[in-house]
Design a protein around this motif. Sequence first.
Motif, PDB file in Angstrom:
ATOM      1  N   GLU A   1       0.845  -1.212   0.000  1.00 15.63           N
ATOM      2  CA  GLU A   1       0.000   0.000   0.000  1.00 15.63           C
ATOM      3  C   GLU A   1       0.875   1.254   0.000  1.00 15.63           C
ATOM      4  N   ALA A   2       1.921   1.249   0.811  1.00 15.58           N
ATOM      5  CA  ALA A   2       2.829   2.403   0.861  1.00 15.58           C
ATOM      6  C   ALA A   2       3.520   2.603  -0.488  1.00 15.58           C
ATOM      7  N   LYS A   3       3.999   1.515  -1.071  1.00 16.01           N
ATOM      8  CA  LYS A   3       4.688   1.607  -2.368  1.00 16.01           C
ATOM      9  C   LYS A   3       3.749   2.068  -3.468  1.00 16.01           C
ATOM     10  N   SER A   4       2.548   1.485  -3.529  1.00 17.95           N
ATOM     11  CA  SER A   4       1.627   1.805  -4.629  1.00 17.95           C
ATOM     12  C   SER A   4       1.107   3.240  -4.568  1.00 17.95           C
TER      13      SER A   4
ATOM     14  N   GLY B   1       2.996   5.755  -3.286  1.00 15.70           N
ATOM     15  CA  GLY B   1       4.140   6.669  -3.274  1.00 15.70           C
ATOM     16  C   GLY B   1       4.406   7.303  -1.917  1.00 15.70           C
ATOM     17  N   TYR B   2       4.008   6.620  -0.824  1.00 15.87           N
ATOM     18  CA  TYR B   2       4.269   7.142   0.523  1.00 15.87           C
ATOM     19  C   TYR B   2       5.744   6.968   0.857  1.00 15.87           C
ATOM     20  N   LYS B   3       6.180   7.672   1.908  1.00 17.69           N
ATOM     21  CA  LYS B   3       7.530   7.455   2.427  1.00 17.69           C
ATOM     22  C   LYS B   3       7.647   5.997   2.874  1.00 17.69           C
ATOM     23  N   ASP B   4       8.885   5.522   2.997  1.00 19.13           N
ATOM     24  CA  ASP B   4       9.117   4.158   3.463  1.00 19.13           C
ATOM     25  C   ASP B   4       8.586   4.006   4.887  1.00 19.13           C
ATOM     26  N   ILE B   5       8.017   2.840   5.161  1.00 17.86           N
ATOM     27  CA  ILE B   5       7.356   2.592   6.442  1.00 17.86           C
ATOM     28  C   ILE B   5       7.953   1.389   7.162  1.00 17.86           C
ATOM     29  N   SER B   6       7.554   1.272   8.415  1.00 20.64           N
ATOM     30  CA  SER B   6       7.850   0.102   9.224  1.00 20.64           C
ATOM     31  C   SER B   6       6.514  -0.473   9.682  1.00 20.64           C
ATOM     32  N   VAL B   7       6.411  -1.798   9.738  1.00 19.61           N
ATOM     33  CA  VAL B   7       5.164  -2.481  10.086  1.00 19.61           C
ATOM     34  C   VAL B   7       5.434  -3.510  11.174  1.00 19.61           C
ATOM     35  N   PHE B   8       4.561  -3.554  12.165  1.00 17.46           N
ATOM     36  CA  PHE B   8       4.582  -4.598  13.194  1.00 17.46           C
ATOM     37  C   PHE B   8       3.239  -5.282  13.210  1.00 17.46           C
ATOM     38  N   VAL B   9       3.245  -6.605  13.288  1.00 19.38           N
ATOM     39  CA  VAL B   9       2.023  -7.374  13.522  1.00 19.38           C
ATOM     40  C   VAL B   9       2.258  -8.139  14.819  1.00 19.38           C
ATOM     41  N   LEU B  10       1.394  -7.871  15.804  1.00 17.45           N
ATOM     42  CA  LEU B  10       1.517  -8.486  17.126  1.00 17.45           C
ATOM     43  C   LEU B  10       0.417  -9.507  17.345  1.00 17.45           C
ATOM     44  N   ASN B  11       0.682 -10.502  18.191  1.00 19.27           N
ATOM     45  CA  ASN B  11      -0.367 -11.443  18.577  1.00 19.27           C
ATOM     46  C   ASN B  11      -1.198 -10.832  19.700  1.00 19.27           C
ATOM     47  N   ALA B  12      -2.207 -11.537  20.174  1.00 16.88           N
ATOM     48  CA  ALA B  12      -3.125 -11.001  21.178  1.00 16.88           C
ATOM     49  C   ALA B  12      -2.442 -10.705  22.511  1.00 16.88           C
ATOM     50  N   ALA B  13      -1.301 -11.319  22.764  1.00 19.70           N
ATOM     51  CA  ALA B  13      -0.561 -11.075  23.999  1.00 19.70           C
ATOM     52  C   ALA B  13       0.482  -9.962  23.845  1.00 19.70           C
ATOM     53  N   GLY B  14       0.604  -9.402  22.642  1.00 20.78           N
ATOM     54  CA  GLY B  14       1.564  -8.331  22.411  1.00 20.78           C
ATOM     55  C   GLY B  14       2.911  -8.799  21.906  1.00 20.78           C
ATOM     56  N   GLY B  15       3.049 -10.081  21.624  1.00 18.46           N
ATOM     57  CA  GLY B  15       4.302 -10.599  21.078  1.00 18.46           C
ATOM     58  C   GLY B  15       4.397 -10.326  19.588  1.00 18.46           C
ATOM     59  N   THR B  16       5.582 -10.042  19.122  1.00 20.76           N
ATOM     60  CA  THR B  16       5.775  -9.754  17.700  1.00 20.76           C
ATOM     61  C   THR B  16       5.704 -11.035  16.884  1.00 20.76           C
ATOM     62  N   ILE B  17       4.837 -11.026  15.866  1.00 21.07           N
ATOM     63  CA  ILE B  17       4.776 -12.140  14.924  1.00 21.07           C
ATOM     64  C   ILE B  17       5.621 -11.789  13.709  1.00 21.07           C
ATOM     65  N   VAL B  18       5.415 -10.580  13.172  1.00 17.60           N
ATOM     66  CA  VAL B  18       6.165 -10.123  11.999  1.00 17.60           C
ATOM     67  C   VAL B  18       6.518  -8.657  12.184  1.00 17.60           C
ATOM     68  N   SER B  19       7.717  -8.309  11.794  1.00 16.90           N
ATOM     69  CA  SER B  19       8.165  -6.919  11.775  1.00 16.90           C
ATOM     70  C   SER B  19       8.904  -6.703  10.464  1.00 16.90           C
ATOM     71  N   LYS B  20       8.480  -5.695   9.699  1.00 16.67           N
ATOM     72  CA  LYS B  20       9.154  -5.388   8.432  1.00 16.67           C
ATOM     73  C   LYS B  20       9.384  -3.887   8.357  1.00 16.67           C
ATOM     74  N   THR B  21      10.553  -3.530   7.867  1.00 15.46           N
ATOM     75  CA  THR B  21      10.888  -2.125   7.691  1.00 15.46           C
ATOM     76  C   THR B  21      11.465  -1.937   6.297  1.00 15.46           C
ATOM     77  N   MET B  22      10.890  -0.992   5.561  1.00 16.86           N
ATOM     78  CA  MET B  22      11.406  -0.695   4.226  1.00 16.86           C
ATOM     79  C   MET B  22      12.792  -0.059   4.368  1.00 16.86           C
TER      80      MET B  22
ATOM     81  N   ALA C   1       0.449  10.415   9.430  1.00 18.45           N
ATOM     82  CA  ALA C   1      -0.426   9.627  10.303  1.00 18.45           C
ATOM     83  C   ALA C   1      -1.586   9.015   9.522  1.00 18.45           C
ATOM     84  N   ASP C   2      -2.220   9.786   8.657  1.00 23.80           N
ATOM     85  CA  ASP C   2      -3.334   9.253   7.868  1.00 23.80           C
ATOM     86  C   ASP C   2      -2.869   8.165   6.906  1.00 23.80           C
ATOM     87  N   GLU C   3      -1.688   8.345   6.327  1.00 20.57           N
ATOM     88  CA  GLU C   3      -1.136   7.348   5.409  1.00 20.57           C
ATOM     89  C   GLU C   3      -0.762   6.069   6.162  1.00 20.57           C
TER      90      GLU C   3
END
Length: 185
Positions: free
Chosen positions: A70-73, A75-96, A178-180
Amino acid sequence: AESPGRSLRRKMAAGLPFLLIVVCAPSGAATRDGAESPATGSSSSRFLAPGKPMLTLEAADDMANAAVAEAKSNGYKDISVFVLNAAGGTIVSKTMLGCPPLPHKLAHAKAMLCISTHASSSRALRDKYVPDRTPQLLAMTIIGTHSQQPLAAVPGGLLCRDAAGNVVGAVGVSGASADEDERCA
């Protein structure tokens, strides 16, 4: 003899050390016999693990990839993404690659805010507390940081629920506006 409640209040007022133990019993027992829950039907088995509803690694990876796409398509600035489980543990973390270091931490804090408060989004929680209850939000942020659970009440965090309404995780995105960030999440 002094009651436990009175003893605790006395120790708190005097600044004495004390240990408070809270025991919470679940309202219903979870089945462990392998029975399929209504929320984990065959159509969602790829996204929810058997037993207690939780995100799978594949679902979390798909969510993070969708945020980056979504960020690439757009033309947003490069982003970082975290997906956490219900307990707050990191499942996936990706940073452009072009994303600076701070958005990485903010993305985690946005997702953690949703998990820690069960707020539907970090924007919704911010709007609930600012401006009338800003001191309370600040106190929550300080306590979260002190307990190794950073919280950021800035748009870009979304809570994930299964079809039955159970919290299964959260996504946090940071690096663009923030909106992006919220659109990517």
